[in-house]
Design an enzyme around this catalytic site. Structure first.
Site, PDB file in Angstrom:
ATOM      1  CB  ALA A 124      11.317   6.036   5.273  1.00 49.97           C
ATOM      2  CE  LYS A 125       3.375   7.241   6.576  1.00 51.54           C
ATOM      3  NZ  LYS A 125       3.148   8.504   5.850  1.00 51.54           N
ATOM      4  N   GLY A 126       7.014   4.472   9.025  1.00 53.28           N
ATOM      5  CA  GLY A 126       7.120   3.614  10.196  1.00 53.28           C
ATOM      6  C   GLY A 126       5.775   3.457  10.869  1.00 53.28           C
TER       7      GLY A 126
END
Ligand code: GLU
Length: 435
Positions: A124-126
């Site tokens: 994931a990444k934000g």
């Protein structure tokens, strides 16, 4: 010129900036490598489609009251690429020009990185589109808390676990932990990693990415028949990853002859004193004005005569245009995505060995995994324990990628993608498709 904006202009809908204006696009770069590996593995069409797209992409609006009383609205993203190997894992970056495409690429890279590092996480990444250098600490705290609150149903120790990335740090992670805990009505340390030690961080986490760069560099040097005392190193970027990689490689006997940050670079064939450069940046924020050697631009720095080049700054630094001029024998990608897909073939033809980002900088997420394990155990390891486990896992990861690359007679980059995609796709098929 007047500062007053007419109502017509003020309320005019602003087209969002195009995702990419003919510039290299990290998602396309990632997909170019993914496609090559998928072809070599003869990946089933449905599995290819599954792994190509993120399972979830969330865009949140983050209104906050600025210090001057005005309300400003920021945009935040969280992209979950997949949960095949376990809960999704990946950092959060604050950057004024971040795009959803960039976050999508970074989320997929986390999937491959976790698979290579042999840790039970998906990717994931934000990100939040903001310029932290123009925000006060209070404004940054408000942005972080509102972002976390908006993503309360996405984050969780068993679902999605954020961590630091560009322009976020231990303090940001402490605010995330606290905001999540307030909503959950219990202290939940394992929801985020990269926390300060005192609230459940792990020893060695701050140094981990640089330590992984050091370990993988040493392994590659062995394969190239070079010993650390005989090699010169150039490091691009002097943030957490670059400065610690330089420091640890110097401790191993390498001569660091070039360093840089956003303010520019320096080269010094006698070797740069990294400890005093780190001290200098602590007091002056950047390397600017320091006495480290001859000033060079960031572009010149990449093309310096050296044995090892470690791009530890940001995406798309080694491109088709400058790849030809690179003189290093070994490139170790401390940053995520510093080399564009077009440059890969040029580097291969020049016989330059590249330790790809998804292997070279996996030390960070490896110690994040240790932090999560320690939070869940409620028992904390000493630094020797952390480093010993980290070094063993990084050496194993290097060997797995090296062996795969040798077996398929390809580069370390493609070897890494093949290893990761094979592992994730086999797990996907074992779990099966629900529905
Ligand atoms: N942001 C780091 C990376 O790109 C660390 C991610 C994590 O620890 O979850 O690998």
């Amino acid at each position: 010129m007047t500062d007053k904006i007419s109502n017509e202009q003020k309320y005019k809908y602003q087209e969002p900036a195009p995702v990419h204006k003919g510039e290299p696009n990290p998602f396309e770069s990632m997909m170019a490598r993914f496609d090559k590996a998928a072809e070599i593995l003869n990946l089933e069409q449905g599995v290819y489609e599954y792994l190509q797209k993120p399972v979830k992409q969330v865009i949140v609006s983050i209104p906050i009251q600025m210090d001057n009383g005005e309300i400003k609205v920021f945009e935040g993203y969280r992209v979950i690429h997949d949960n095949i190997l376990g809960p999704s894992k990946g950092g959060i970056r604050y950057s004024p020009d971040v795009t959803l495409d960039e976050v999508k690429a970074l989320a997929s890279w986390m999937t491959w990185k976790c698979a290579i590092a042999n840790i039970p996480f998906g990717g994931a990444k934000g990100a939040v589109k903001c310029d932290p250098s123009k925000l006060s600490k209070v404004e940054l705290e408000k942005i972080t808390r509102r972002y976390t609150a908006n993503l309360f149903s996405v984050f969780g120790p068993d679902t999605d676990i954020p961590a630091p990335d560009m322009n976020t740090n231990e303090q940001t992670m402490a605010w995330i932990m606290d905001t999540y805990s307030m909503h959950a009505q219990r202290t939940e340390t394992a929801v985020v990693t990269g926390k300060p030690l005192i609230i459940g961080g792990s020893l060695g986490r701050v140094e981990a990415t640089g330590r992984g760069v050091m370990i993988t560099t040493l392994e590659a040097l062995k394969k190239l028949g070079l010993s650390p005392e005989d090699v010169t190193v150039v490091v691009q970027g002097f943030g957490n990853v670059g400065s610690i990689s330089a420091k640890l490689l110097k401790e191993q006997g390498c001569k660091i002859i070039g360093i840089s940050d956003i303010s520019g670079g320096y080269c010094n064939s006698n070797g740069i004193d990294i400890d005093s450069a780190i001290e200098y940046v602590k007091n002056n924020k950047t390397l600017e004005g320091g006495n480290f050697g001859e000033p060079v631009t960031n572009e010149e720095l990449l093309e310096l005569e050296c044995d090892v080049l470690a791009p530890c700054a940001k995406e798309d630094q080694i491109l088709e245009d400058n790849a030809r001029n690179i003189k290093a024998k070994l490139i170790v990608e401390g940053a995520n995505g510093p080399t564009s897909a077009d440059a890969d073939d040029i580097l291969r033809d020049k016989g330059i060995m590249v330790i790809p980002d998804i292997l070279a900088n996996a030390g960070g997420v490896t110690v994040s995994y240790f932090e999560w394990v320690q939070n869940r155990l409620g028992y904390y390891w000493d630094i020797d324990d952390v480093n010993r486990r980290h070094d063993r896992m990084m050496r194993e990861a290097f060997d797995n990628v090296y062996d795969t690359a040798s077996r398929y007679k390809t580069t370390m980059r493609l070897g890494a993608y093949i290893y990761a995609i094979d592992k994730v796709s086999r797990t996907l098929l074992l779990r099966g498709i629900y529905g």
